[in-house]
Scaffold this active site. Sequence first.
Site, short mmCIF file in Angstrom:
data_model
loop_
_atom_site.label_atom_id
_atom_site.label_comp_id
_atom_site.label_asym_id
_atom_site.label_seq_id
_atom_site.Cartn_x
_atom_site.Cartn_y
_atom_site.Cartn_z
N SER A 94 16.62 -26.69 -33.19
CA SER A 94 15.90 -26.21 -32.01
C SER A 94 15.84 -24.69 -32.12
O SER A 94 16.63 -24.08 -32.86
CB SER A 94 16.60 -26.65 -30.72
N GLU A 139 15.16 -20.79 -30.09
CA GLU A 139 15.15 -20.05 -28.82
C GLU A 139 14.28 -18.80 -28.95
O GLU A 139 14.35 -18.08 -29.95
CB GLU A 139 16.57 -19.65 -28.44
N ASP A 156 24.06 -13.41 -16.74
CA ASP A 156 24.73 -12.11 -16.77
C ASP A 156 24.30 -11.28 -15.57
O ASP A 156 23.15 -11.35 -15.13
CB ASP A 156 24.35 -11.35 -18.05
N PHE A 197 25.00 -7.39 -28.65
CA PHE A 197 25.00 -8.78 -28.16
C PHE A 197 26.42 -9.34 -28.17
O PHE A 197 26.85 -9.99 -27.23
CB PHE A 197 24.12 -9.67 -29.06
N HIS A 251 20.94 -24.72 -33.52
CA HIS A 251 20.06 -24.04 -32.56
C HIS A 251 19.93 -22.59 -33.03
O HIS A 251 20.93 -21.88 -33.16
CB HIS A 251 20.68 -24.08 -31.17
#
Length: 313
Positions: free
Chosen positions: A30, A32, A124, A233, A283
Amino acid sequence: MTLSVSQLEEARRALDAPLFADLAGDAQVSFEFFPPKTEKMEATLWQSIEALAPLGPRFVSVTYGAGGSTRERTHATVARIQRETPLAAAAHLTCVEATREEIDAVAEEYWAAGVRHIVALRGDPPSEGARFVPHPGGYENAAALVAGLKKLHPFEISVAAYPECHPDSTDVQADLDNLKRKIDAGATRAITQFFFAPEAFFRFRDAAAAAGITAELVPGILPVSNVAQTRKFAGMCGAAIPAWMDRLFEGLDDHPGARQLVAATVAAEMCRKLYAGGVREFHFYTLNRAELSFAICHLLGLRAKSAAQSAAA
């Protein structure tokens, strides 16, 4: 990490044979994306979606900015994917700075647009470095959000998991307890935050199983081409960046092509080790770029299908 006999055989084959020789093509993936801010970014996003679609992903997801800052752009992107492509679109939804009624209304809009999959997250805080504070009239956490969404419609729901522990969790056990609450509330699967050591995922998988978590755990893969951005990140989500990775990317700032090759090699090697350990779902955090994720999927044995093949399937 406890390996079955078949996994041990696969691990041995991974060592004995060329690393990516004749993989079965049984991995599922998958992807994102994030909602674009400009016309140029939008063009890049759709080029990436078109490039990755022939790999037959289980779903593609679109992120949601802190405090709902990208709500309209996220909705527009998800709705367009659902409307104009054969892909299953998943929309990210968070608890940040919104009432239950507002979040429920967004979820209802997705259902009306044909979207059946939500990635439910606590989210967040809008201010970087601030602590999360639930909205007085909102969902207090991701588990409550999952339960609320399940009351609205039979959504497929993915949630987040943290192999190296969420920064806000007091310890690993508290983090696992929180994940179990999300699964028990009705989540279908958990997608992990990115990590750079296969052992981090294997340890987490074993600990989750010991905690009674039986839902699918999907490793989140971030192919790194910008170490400084990745460090930012990682600081937000508790992921460790090994020192060797810094050293590996030294001197490549002015060589984007070489940097991409190095990034693909590092991520693909980790995916191969995960595959040898029995992982078959991946993913990819694409950052709206197709090349790295496409290359890694190809190495994992996936092949792009033509439109005719996809229709036949």
